[in-house]
Design an enzyme around this catalytic site. Structure first.
Site, PDB file in Angstrom:
ATOM      1  N   TYR A  52      57.536  43.110  37.308  1.00  0.00           N
ATOM      2  CA  TYR A  52      57.915  41.766  37.765  1.00  0.00           C
ATOM      3  C   TYR A  52      58.873  41.888  38.936  1.00  0.00           C
ATOM      4  CZ  TYR A  52      56.189  37.674  35.418  1.00  0.00           C
ATOM      5  OH  TYR A  52      55.395  36.621  35.052  1.00  0.00           O
ATOM      6  N   ASP A 198      43.446  28.500  59.761  1.00  0.00           N
ATOM      7  CA  ASP A 198      43.034  29.200  58.544  1.00  0.00           C
ATOM      8  C   ASP A 198      41.903  30.157  58.934  1.00  0.00           C
ATOM      9  OD1 ASP A 198      41.878  30.069  56.201  1.00  0.00           O
ATOM     10  OD2 ASP A 198      41.891  28.105  55.226  1.00  0.00           O
TER      11      ASP A 198
HETATM   12  C1  PLP Z   1      37.704  31.453  51.325  1.00  0.00           C
HETATM   13  C2  PLP Z   1      38.550  30.472  52.045  1.00  0.00           C
HETATM   14  C3  PLP Z   1      39.809  30.082  51.571  1.00  0.00           C
HETATM   15  C4  PLP Z   1      40.437  30.481  50.294  1.00  0.00           C
HETATM   16  O1  PLP Z   1      39.785  30.820  49.249  1.00  0.00           O
HETATM   17  P1  PLP Z   1      40.337  31.280  47.833  1.00  0.00           P
HETATM   18  O2  PLP Z   1      39.080  31.326  47.075  1.00  0.00           O
HETATM   19  O3  PLP Z   1      41.296  30.249  47.338  1.00  0.00           O
HETATM   20  O4  PLP Z   1      40.985  32.611  48.017  1.00  0.00           O
HETATM   21  C5  PLP Z   1      40.572  29.246  52.364  1.00  0.00           C
HETATM   22  N1  PLP Z   1      40.140  28.822  53.551  1.00  0.00           N
HETATM   23  C6  PLP Z   1      38.947  29.172  54.036  1.00  0.00           C
HETATM   24  C7  PLP Z   1      38.545  28.682  55.384  1.00  0.00           C
HETATM   25  C8  PLP Z   1      38.107  29.995  53.307  1.00  0.00           C
HETATM   26  O5  PLP Z   1      36.917  30.321  53.792  1.00  0.00           O
END
Ligand code: PLP
Length: 417
Positions: A52, A198
């Site tokens: 942890y 993202d």
């Molecule tokens: C895959 C993805 C995520 C996050 O996915 P998790 O399954 O929560 O890890 C976030 N944004 C985009 C654009 C993605 O393609």
């Protein structure tokens, strides 16, 4: 304590062994997946999983963290140098948590944001109504143009000046084109909005230098580490120094308790692998392969959304070739023949998200296995043959055998056999 897994739990061993065969014998074309290296997998099963370490390096809430700080600091430093980031948080358990943390850090509930609609290729966690993001924020969605099937930056600029969002999210989960992040930055600046990029899908392409890097232009950049980046399941947030404290506090204690040090160590290993010259070659090959796969599918009579791809994935519109075939059915037929893809909505889809009119294909996994342009043409022809003969079980079985033989020439995880 010292027994092998095989001595402790045969049921689990059997399931894993079955999936190893599937991962070996099938053509895996889901663009969000990859085969992580042996080194990445080894560290995830290590003793680091026992510790942890709530908090951050140098300020933990538990004792005994002297070595954990080293692990997390290495991961942070490597990510910073890989992407040129000012600040990095490597603790988010997954991409959705990383986005959630940025939203919590930079917004108040009820604030207006702009994000790509899920139905046009955006991600659930950007603002869909079934997700936290759509429930707590006022989301103005943008999509692609009906003719070009690409994002029209003039439309985005118009929406921004009309709605004056506090944050604009750029990034997608099913968009086969590149983003010009400098243009997004310009639009965000023109209305005083934060810019969140993202890059979950394209992080590897960016680290490998084959796709533009949004880090210099963005307030924050989120990414998973298990897609093209080819690391362990997990995520991270990169941001400008001015947002560092807010973002760190949003992750812990805002959204998570203890970090997963074993996967953070695996992220560190993956970042090291991603800084090697072979990784750049790998990423270049992913893009070359996607291009050839797309071209061959089009030669075989399929329509691809936006007419092709500039990255690692493509969206195949089935309706243009087979009026009655849904994405779900096509994906199931392909699975019968050992070809794993996922159903996916296409822009302006007239079918529901559970059915869809499209399938999404990507080249990261087949490229990890060493497949190149010639193999992509073979894969496109397999796909075509299956869909043309989708109601003939015998043809699908015959292709299933061919796929297994084909895959045997590109072995993966030999040390596990
Ligand atoms: C895959 C993805 C995520 C996050 O996915 P998790 O399954 O929560 O890890 C976030 N944004 C985009 C654009 C993605 O393609």
């Amino acid at each position: 304590m010292d027994k092998l897994l095989a001595e402790v739990d045969q049921e689990i061993v059997e399931i894993v062994s079955n999936d190893l065969s599937r991962q070996q014998d099938c053509l895996m074309l889901i663009p969000s997946e990859n085969y992580a290296s042996r080194a990445v997998m080894e560290i995830q099963g290590s003793i680091l999983a026992n510790k942890y370490a709530e908090g951050y390096p140098g300020e933990r809430y538990y004792n005994g963290c002297e070595f954990m700080d080293g692990v997390e600091s290495l991961a942070i430093e490597r990510a910073k140098s890989l992407f040129g980031a000012e600040h990095v948080n490597v603790q988010p358990h997954a991409g959705t948590q990383a986005n959630m943390a940025v939203y919590h850090a930079l917004l108040e509930p009820g604030d207006t944001i702009m994000a790509m609609a899920l139905s046009h290729g955006g991600h659930l966690s950007h603002g869909d109504k079934v997700n936290f993001s759509g429930r707590y924020y006022n989301v103005v969605p943008y999509g692609v143009d009906a003719d070009t099937e690409r994002i029209d930056m003039e439309v985005v600029a118009g929406l921004a000046s009309q709605h004056r969002p506090k944050m604009i999210v750029v990034g997608a989960t099913a968009y086969p084109r590149q983003f010009d992040f400098s243009e997004w930055k310009e639009i965000a600046d023109s209305v005083g909005a934060y810019l969140l990029a993202d890059i979950a899908h394209i992080a590897g392409l960016i680290a490998g230098g084959v796709h533009p890097n949004p880090v210099p232009y963005s307030d924050a950049v989120t990414t998973t580490t298990h897609k093209t980046l080819r690391g362990p399941r997990g995520a991270m947030i990169m941001c400008k120094s001015e947002h560092a404290d807010k973002i760190d506090r949003a992750v812990f204690p805002g959204l998570q308790g203890g970090p997963f040090l074993h996967t953070i160590a695996a992220r560190a290993v993956a970042f090291k692998e991603a800084s090697e010259p072979e990784f750049k070659t790998y990423q270049e090959q992913i893009v070359k392969n996607a291009k050839v796969l797309a071209e061959r599918l089009m030669e075989n009579g399929f329509r691809l959304v936006s007419g092709g791809t500039e990255n690692h994935l493509m969206l195949l519109d089935l309706t243009a070739k087979y009026e009655k075939l849904s994405g779900r059915q096509a994906a199931d037929h392909l699975e019968d023949a050992g070809i794993i893809v996922n159903k996916n909505s296409i822009p302006f889809d007239r079918r529901k998200p559970r059915t869809t009119s499209g399938i999404r294909l990507g080249t990261p996994m087949v490229t990890t296995r060493g497949m190149q342009e010639d193999e992509m043409r073979t894969i496109a022809d397999f796909i075509t043959e299956v869909l043309e003969n989708r109601l003939k079980g015998s043809v699908k079985r015959k292709i299933r055998e061919k796929v297994t033989e084909f895959c045997a020439q590109f072995p993966i995880y030999e040390y596990l056999k």
